[in-house]
Design an enzyme around this catalytic site. Sequence first.
Site, PDB file in Angstrom:
ATOM      1  N   TRP A   1       0.877  -1.274   0.024  1.00 15.85           N
ATOM      2  CA  TRP A   1       0.094  -0.016   0.012  1.00 15.85           C
ATOM      3  C   TRP A   1       0.647   1.331  -0.075  1.00 15.85           C
ATOM      4  O   TRP A   1       0.458   2.249  -0.450  1.00 15.85           O
ATOM      5  CB  TRP A   1      -1.095  -0.243   1.095  1.00 15.85           C
TER       6      TRP A   1
ATOM      7  N   ASP B   1      -1.310   7.147   6.599  1.00 16.72           N
ATOM      8  CA  ASP B   1      -2.371   6.283   6.200  1.00 16.72           C
ATOM      9  C   ASP B   1      -2.654   5.020   7.251  1.00 16.72           C
ATOM     10  O   ASP B   1      -1.707   4.292   7.450  1.00 16.72           O
ATOM     11  CB  ASP B   1      -1.956   5.530   4.786  1.00 16.72           C
TER      12      ASP B   1
ATOM     13  N   LYS C   1     -12.751  -1.412   8.078  1.00 18.76           N
ATOM     14  CA  LYS C   1     -11.969  -2.086   8.766  1.00 18.76           C
ATOM     15  C   LYS C   1     -12.483  -1.986  10.352  1.00 18.76           C
ATOM     16  O   LYS C   1     -12.545  -3.204  11.124  1.00 18.76           O
ATOM     17  CB  LYS C   1     -10.526  -2.251   8.532  1.00 18.76           C
TER      18      LYS C   1
END
Length: 360
Positions: free
Chosen positions: A103, A171, A195
């Site tokens: 990511w 992030d 999540k």
Amino acid sequence: MKNMSVYNFAAGPAMLPASVINQIKSDLPSFNDSGMSVMEISHRSDLFEKIINEAKTNLLELLNLSDDYEVLFLQGGATTQFAAIPMNIAKTKHIGLVDTGHWSIRAQEEAKRAGIKVDTIASSKTDQYHNIPNVKQPQQDLDYIHLTTNNTIEGTAYNKLPNLTTPLVLDVSSNFLAQSYQFKNVDVIYGGAQKNIGIAGLTIVAVRKDLITENDLPGMWNFQILSKKNSMLNTPPVFAIYTANLVLKWLKNLGGVAEIEKRNRQKSGLLYDFLDNSKLFNNPVKKDSRSLTNIVFSTGNDELDNKFIEQAKENNLVNLKGHRLVGGMRASLYNAMPYEGAEALVDFLEKFERDNWRTK
């Protein structure tokens, strides 16, 4: 805690707290006696204005941030923010990035597509991303340094943020409100909600207000315009924001991030303790870089891994298959996963090991 028929270890979308599910069920027919379902209320109504403003307040409180930060509720996933954030706040169009896996690489690629120069200032690629690299203060002038605090695929995480003079952009998608960080010298905190905070379709951005300035970006990318419209330049994901606010209130009632981190350490500790002493299963991540929320492991044998995944599913332990890039298994122990879920997984791991370790 209700009696659960299935423990869902998916990396996302993930579990919601049982009490939140029950509240949603209650609100579906008529929200606040309005005669309208919570999925039908207008984003221009007083009903929704109260929800979104309360959610902003709750989020800032849980993050221990002052009102120097603006909270935006957006769409497009954290992936959109890989480009939107630098386009909004990188004034010299030159940023740094720490490469800790998939990511962070995606964040780098998207920023470059937006015309941003990206310097990789640290990386754990040579260690197969099994650890968090040491990050030193860069010599060059950078608008900020981008960090992925938790690496969902690789199973690594920062235990604490690096102490740098260059501002950070974080992030936090896969450990959002799952563990405590000191957000000193942080310009932006962002992540998808699906999540730890709610359902798919919502991305949350907390950005320092003094960084929100006039620019020529299109409205849906423009932090100044989005801020002025209270995240409602167009119809926002009303149901996702409503759900997130329920989860934020649930977390506050538990005792906040400090309490949920304690619980997450208990859950992950139980699983790591088993893996560290297992004859069959292995976790490749260095101990000081281990994630609390995404635990990767394998037998080293693809056929045996697949057997484990199928038998686990038969025992109501679902979505344990690892990401396609790394294979093996992954147990995501997000905030809503009860301790009993970790216990059930370890019990099954022990049984599977007794039955199969000699066949490896």
